[in-house]
Design a protein around this motif. Structure first.
Motif, PDB file in Angstrom:
ATOM      1  N   ASP A 307       0.810  -1.213   0.000  1.00  0.00           N
ATOM      2  CA  ASP A 307       0.000   0.000   0.000  1.00  0.00           C
ATOM      3  C   ASP A 307       0.847   1.268   0.000  1.00  0.00           C
ATOM      4  N   ARG A 308       2.169   1.115   0.023  1.00  0.00           N
ATOM      5  CA  ARG A 308       3.047   2.281   0.002  1.00  0.00           C
ATOM      6  C   ARG A 308       3.927   2.333  -1.254  1.00  0.00           C
ATOM      7  N   ILE A 309       3.528   1.573  -2.261  1.00  0.00           N
ATOM      8  CA  ILE A 309       4.385   1.541  -3.453  1.00  0.00           C
ATOM      9  C   ILE A 309       4.075   2.675  -4.436  1.00  0.00           C
ATOM     10  N   PHE A 310       2.945   3.350  -4.264  1.00  0.00           N
ATOM     11  CA  PHE A 310       2.595   4.368  -5.249  1.00  0.00           C
ATOM     12  C   PHE A 310       3.590   5.533  -5.268  1.00  0.00           C
ATOM     13  N   PRO A 311       4.091   5.983  -4.118  1.00  0.00           N
ATOM     14  CA  PRO A 311       5.171   6.982  -4.189  1.00  0.00           C
ATOM     15  C   PRO A 311       6.410   6.462  -4.922  1.00  0.00           C
ATOM     16  N   LEU A 312       6.684   5.143  -4.805  1.00  0.00           N
ATOM     17  CA  LEU A 312       7.808   4.569  -5.551  1.00  0.00           C
ATOM     18  C   LEU A 312       7.525   4.617  -7.047  1.00  0.00           C
ATOM     19  N   MET A 313       6.287   4.354  -7.417  1.00  0.00           N
ATOM     20  CA  MET A 313       5.914   4.407  -8.829  1.00  0.00           C
ATOM     21  C   MET A 313       5.947   5.847  -9.338  1.00  0.00           C
ATOM     22  N   ASP A 314       5.632   6.793  -8.464  1.00  0.00           N
ATOM     23  CA  ASP A 314       5.761   8.207  -8.828  1.00  0.00           C
ATOM     24  C   ASP A 314       7.227   8.548  -9.111  1.00  0.00           C
ATOM     25  N   LEU A 315       8.119   8.013  -8.282  1.00  0.00           N
ATOM     26  CA  LEU A 315       9.556   8.236  -8.499  1.00  0.00           C
ATOM     27  C   LEU A 315       9.996   7.646  -9.827  1.00  0.00           C
ATOM     28  N   GLN A 316       9.565   6.406 -10.098  1.00  0.00           N
ATOM     29  CA  GLN A 316       9.948   5.770 -11.358  1.00  0.00           C
ATOM     30  C   GLN A 316       9.407   6.542 -12.553  1.00  0.00           C
ATOM     31  N   ALA A 317       8.159   6.981 -12.460  1.00  0.00           N
ATOM     32  CA  ALA A 317       7.560   7.741 -13.563  1.00  0.00           C
ATOM     33  C   ALA A 317       8.298   9.054 -13.782  1.00  0.00           C
ATOM     34  N   ALA A 318       8.695   9.707 -12.685  1.00  0.00           N
ATOM     35  CA  ALA A 318       9.403  10.988 -12.800  1.00  0.00           C
ATOM     36  C   ALA A 318      10.742  10.807 -13.495  1.00  0.00           C
ATOM     37  N   ILE A 319      11.497   9.783 -13.100  1.00  0.00           N
ATOM     38  CA  ILE A 319      12.808   9.543 -13.725  1.00  0.00           C
ATOM     39  C   ILE A 319      12.635   9.134 -15.183  1.00  0.00           C
ATOM     40  N   SER A 320      11.632   8.306 -15.467  1.00  0.00           N
ATOM     41  CA  SER A 320      11.380   7.890 -16.853  1.00  0.00           C
ATOM     42  C   SER A 320      11.024   9.095 -17.720  1.00  0.00           C
ATOM     43  N   ASP A 321      10.212   9.999 -17.180  1.00  0.00           N
ATOM     44  CA  ASP A 321       9.842  11.204 -17.932  1.00  0.00           C
ATOM     45  C   ASP A 321      11.057  12.090 -18.212  1.00  0.00           C
ATOM     46  N   LEU A 322      12.027  12.059 -17.301  1.00  0.00           N
ATOM     47  CA  LEU A 322      13.220  12.900 -17.446  1.00  0.00           C
ATOM     48  C   LEU A 322      14.331  12.210 -18.220  1.00  0.00           C
ATOM     49  N   GLU A 359       3.974  -9.308  -3.121  1.00  0.00           N
ATOM     50  CA  GLU A 359       3.494  -9.383  -1.741  1.00  0.00           C
ATOM     51  C   GLU A 359       1.997  -9.064  -1.666  1.00  0.00           C
ATOM     52  N   PHE A 360       1.533  -8.158  -2.538  1.00  0.00           N
ATOM     53  CA  PHE A 360       0.118  -7.795  -2.570  1.00  0.00           C
ATOM     54  C   PHE A 360      -0.736  -8.997  -2.970  1.00  0.00           C
ATOM     55  N   SER A 384     -10.432  -2.877   0.010  1.00  0.00           N
ATOM     56  CA  SER A 384      -9.010  -2.529  -0.007  1.00  0.00           C
ATOM     57  C   SER A 384      -8.335  -3.004  -1.293  1.00  0.00           C
ATOM     58  N   THR A 385      -8.711  -4.199  -1.739  1.00  0.00           N
ATOM     59  CA  THR A 385      -8.092  -4.748  -2.952  1.00  0.00           C
ATOM     60  C   THR A 385      -8.476  -3.938  -4.185  1.00  0.00           C
ATOM     61  N   MET A 386      -9.749  -3.636  -4.348  1.00  0.00           N
ATOM     62  CA  MET A 386     -10.183  -2.887  -5.529  1.00  0.00           C
ATOM     63  C   MET A 386      -9.695  -1.449  -5.489  1.00  0.00           C
ATOM     64  N   SER A 387      -9.584  -0.885  -4.287  1.00  0.00           N
ATOM     65  CA  SER A 387      -9.016   0.461  -4.176  1.00  0.00           C
ATOM     66  C   SER A 387      -7.567   0.450  -4.645  1.00  0.00           C
ATOM     67  N   PHE A 388      -6.833  -0.565  -4.244  1.00  0.00           N
ATOM     68  CA  PHE A 388      -5.431  -0.682  -4.649  1.00  0.00           C
ATOM     69  C   PHE A 388      -5.307  -0.920  -6.152  1.00  0.00           C
ATOM     70  N   ILE A 389      -6.117  -1.843  -6.674  1.00  0.00           N
ATOM     71  CA  ILE A 389      -6.027  -2.181  -8.104  1.00  0.00           C
ATOM     72  C   ILE A 389      -6.419  -0.985  -8.977  1.00  0.00           C
ATOM     73  N   SER A 390      -7.462  -0.264  -8.574  1.00  0.00           N
ATOM     74  CA  SER A 390      -7.868   0.906  -9.373  1.00  0.00           C
ATOM     75  C   SER A 390      -6.791   1.985  -9.347  1.00  0.00           C
ATOM     76  N   SER A 391      -6.139   2.155  -8.192  1.00  0.00           N
ATOM     77  CA  SER A 391      -5.022   3.109  -8.121  1.00  0.00           C
ATOM     78  C   SER A 391      -3.863   2.630  -8.981  1.00  0.00           C
ATOM     79  N   LEU A 392      -3.647   1.328  -8.985  1.00  0.00           N
ATOM     80  CA  LEU A 392      -2.559   0.746  -9.774  1.00  0.00           C
ATOM     81  C   LEU A 392      -2.786   0.970 -11.270  1.00  0.00           C
ATOM     82  N   SER A 393      -4.054   0.975 -11.680  1.00  0.00           N
ATOM     83  CA  SER A 393      -4.363   1.146 -13.110  1.00  0.00           C
ATOM     84  C   SER A 393      -3.963   2.531 -13.623  1.00  0.00           C
ATOM     85  N   LYS A 394      -3.822   3.497 -12.704  1.00  0.00           N
ATOM     86  CA  LYS A 394      -3.407   4.844 -13.108  1.00  0.00           C
ATOM     87  C   LYS A 394      -1.926   4.877 -13.478  1.00  0.00           C
TER      88      LYS A 394
END
Length: 636
Positions: A307-322, A359-360, A384-394
């Motif tokens: 449930d705390r991986i989205f900031p990590l994905m934000d980091l990856q997206a930021a570096i990929s964009d740059l 792990e999820f 909790s699962t669908m909230s996570f999956i829908s966030s993951l789809s973004k």
């Protein structure tokens, strides 16, 4: 600046212009004028140079000691640079023609004075024009020019005018950009003059010192600090998440503006020498840029729950964009370490995210909570699962990269029919992503099937499955999951939802449906009384039992009410209309026939809100429900 004035130009890093050292000019480019230079031209050049250079001697007791040449008179600055160029050519001539000439010693003295002045000017321009050399202004200028800016500065026009110098920039550039172009042109002219005269090390040293401090200060203002791994072990998540958000904003400015602008400025000022500009940029940016990309690496090393991986994905997206900017700015070997650090960081982020996703999935499969959801409502695991999956789809792009680098080994052939068949190349690229999302939802559905078996009441099991599948399909329909899974997936699962709802009706209300005669027939008053009692008992038992059931979704709730009412009310109304008159002579008819058809509708309208009703008080009075009647399920 006093410290600079005392700098010895006879240091080991400076060439010595002495008659006995003609080899000191071997590093100079050969001057085409050597062939036509004459003794008289040397004398004329020396006389002109001495007059101009001594006037601007930084150690002379005159106003020029405290006044900037380039700020005071750009025409004189142009003349000064021209005199330095001609003096250098004259020295070439003297070394090759008459190395013992006393004029060579004078020329050397003049050159030292000139270099001291240019060194001072270079430092002052860099220090006092920080606003004009900010990254955004610099980024608006061309990093290189097909013609030497030094030659433009030293053009043949006697009347030097900054507007003429900038006419090639066009009328559309802003005043700030024009001012930046003038400063950059001055720096380039001084740098090329000093380097051509053998004073490149002094020039570069000043440039590195001043510009590095500016870059470091800029990053500090953006909130970037010197990162150490030990600090992250003790950091709480709220603080770290805040730092991640700040880093993403800072990195976008730092890479796309700060480092890019610094690279353009460096390339412009030292365009005459690839090795010089690369060396300068390395000294200025390498350490700071490497440190910048250590932050996400340290974050990736810390074990994170899913449930705390989205900031990590934000980091990856930021570096990929740059990444395109990173490759463009840090393209040469000297700063390849920065690109390597960024790439290492990306890889570690992907590994960390992949581990969290694994792990999820495991968390869903291993969920062992046995507590039953009251009234067959929605399980917290589903939410909790669908909230996570829908966030993951973004994060489809980031997730696709992770799946490409870390494919999850499993047989997903059974899922192929659930997701849309890829047609275009883009859809083919997303197919693995779609299959994986379908798999995660299937894992959840299997776990829900297991939990439904814990209910002792079959009807409650079906209602539980219907409620939870309703949330799943609605989440898919209203998020980016719909594009990933497709309409076929939705249709299949909506059909399954309808089947669950239908099975619930049969299990919960079949006794009520069967309590009335199956086919129209003529009943005796006694038989009619039996059927009335049978119906009332069955309905009361079902109603009391089902009153504790809950259906959170309004649409599904109303669909169930309408479906039950359509199966029940018309048949009861017909039975009531036909056989109630037979009981007219009976005593206590109101006790025998407790439900009117309209009352039946009202009772059904109150279902599925999870408010249990006890038999002793449930039928003491009937409530009216205007909202239910507005559905128009049956006619009066």
């Amino acid at each position: 600046m006093a410290k600079m004035a005392k700098f010895s130009f006879f240091s080991s890093s400076s060439p010595k212009y002495t008659p006995s050292s003609p080899s000191s000019f071997t590093s100079f480019p050969a001057s085409p004028l050597n062939q036509t230079f004459t003794q008289s031209m040397v004398e004329e050049t020396m006389e002109k140079a001495e007059s101009v250079i001594r006037k601007w001697d930084p150690n002379a007791p005159s106003f020029t000691k405290i006044v900037s040449l380039f700020n005071h008179s750009r025409r004189e600055a142009k003349e000064f640079i021209r005199c330095v160029r001609d003096l250098r050519r004259a020295m070439h001539f003297l070394v090759s023609e008459d190395s013992q000439s006393p004029k060579l010693a004078l020329a050397q003295t003049l050159m030292q004075i000139a270099m001291a002045r240019l060194e001072k000017e270079f430092s002052q321009i860099l220090s006092s024009n920080r606003d004009k050399l900010d990254p955004e202004s610099v980024s608006g200028q061309s990093s290189t020019s097909s013609n030497s800016e030094f030659e433009d500065f030293m053009g043949s026009d006697d009347d030097y005018d900054s507007d003429n110098e900038l006419r090639k920039a066009g009328e559309s550039i802003t005043k700030v950009e024009k001012a930046a172009a003038v400063v950059m042109s001055d720096l380039k002219a001084i740098a090329e003059s000093m380097i051509s005269c053998g004073y490149g090390k002094e020039c570069v040293k000043i440039y590195k010192r001043i510009r590095k401090s500016i870059v470091d200060e800029g990053l500090s203002l953006l909130g970037i600090e010197i990162y150490k791994g030990s600090r992250f072990h003790r950091m709480d998540w709220v603080t770290l998440e805040h730092m991640i958000k700040n880093w993403i904003k800072a990195a976008k400015i730092g890479i796309a503006t700060l480092f890019r602008g610094e690279k353009l400025l460096c390339d412009h000022v030292f365009s005459a020498s690839n090795s010089t500009r690369e060396s300068c940029f390395y000294e200025i940016a390498n350490e700071a840029a490497t440190n910048l990309f250590k932050f996400p690496e340290f974050v990736a090393k810390e074990k994170k729950s899913h449930d705390r991986i989205f900031p990590l994905m934000d980091l990856q997206a930021a570096i990929s964009d740059l990444w395109q900017d990173i490759e463009m700015i840090f393209h040469f070997d000297g700063v390849a370490g920065v690109k390597s650090q960024a790439l290492t960081t990306l890889q570690k982020l992907k590994v960390s995210i992949h581990n969290a996703l694994t792990e999820f999935e495991s968390t869903i499969q291993k969920d062992s909570t046995k507590a039953l959801t009251p009234g067959g409502g929605i399980h917290k695991l589903t939410r909790s699962t669908m909230s996570f999956i829908s966030s993951l789809s973004k994060y489809s792009c980031v997730f696709s990269e992770i799946l490409a680098d870390h494919p999850i080994p499993r047989d997903t052939r059974l899922l192929e029919s659930y997701v849309r068949t890829p047609i275009s190349e883009d859809e083919q690229h997303n197919h693995a992503l779609s299959v994986h999302f379908a798999w995660l939802i299937l894992v959840l559905l299997c776990k829900l099937d297991t939990k439904a078996e814990h209910y002792k009441d079959v009807s409650l099991s079906y209602l539980f499955l219907a409620n939870n599948l309703q949330l799943i399909t609605e989440t898919v329909r209203s998020t980016q999951l719909r594009d990933l899974l497709g309409d076929d997936w939705l249709t299949n699962h909506e059909d399954k939802l309808s089947a669950y709802a239908g099975n619930y009706e049969i299990a919960a209300w079949s006794n009520v449906f069967m309590s009335l005669p199956e086919e129209p027939t003529d009943l005796s008053p006694e038989e009619a009384k039996i059927y009335f009692r049978k119906f009332h008992t069955a309905f009361e038992e079902a109603y009391v039992k089902q009153s504790s059931r809950v259906v959170p979704d309004a649409k599904l709730r109303d669909e169930l009410k309408v479906s039950i009412a359509k199966k029940l009310v018309p048949e009861y109304r017909e039975f009531y209309r036909k056989y109630l008159p037979m009981l007219g002579q009976e005593r206590n008819t109101e006790i025998l026939v407790r439900f009117k058809p309209d009352n039946l509708e009202n009772y059904i309208s109150d279902l599925f809100h999870g408010t249990p009703i006890h038999a002793s008080s449930s039928f003491s009075s009937s409530s009216s429900s205007s909202s239910w009647k507005s559905l128009g399920c049956v006619s009066g």
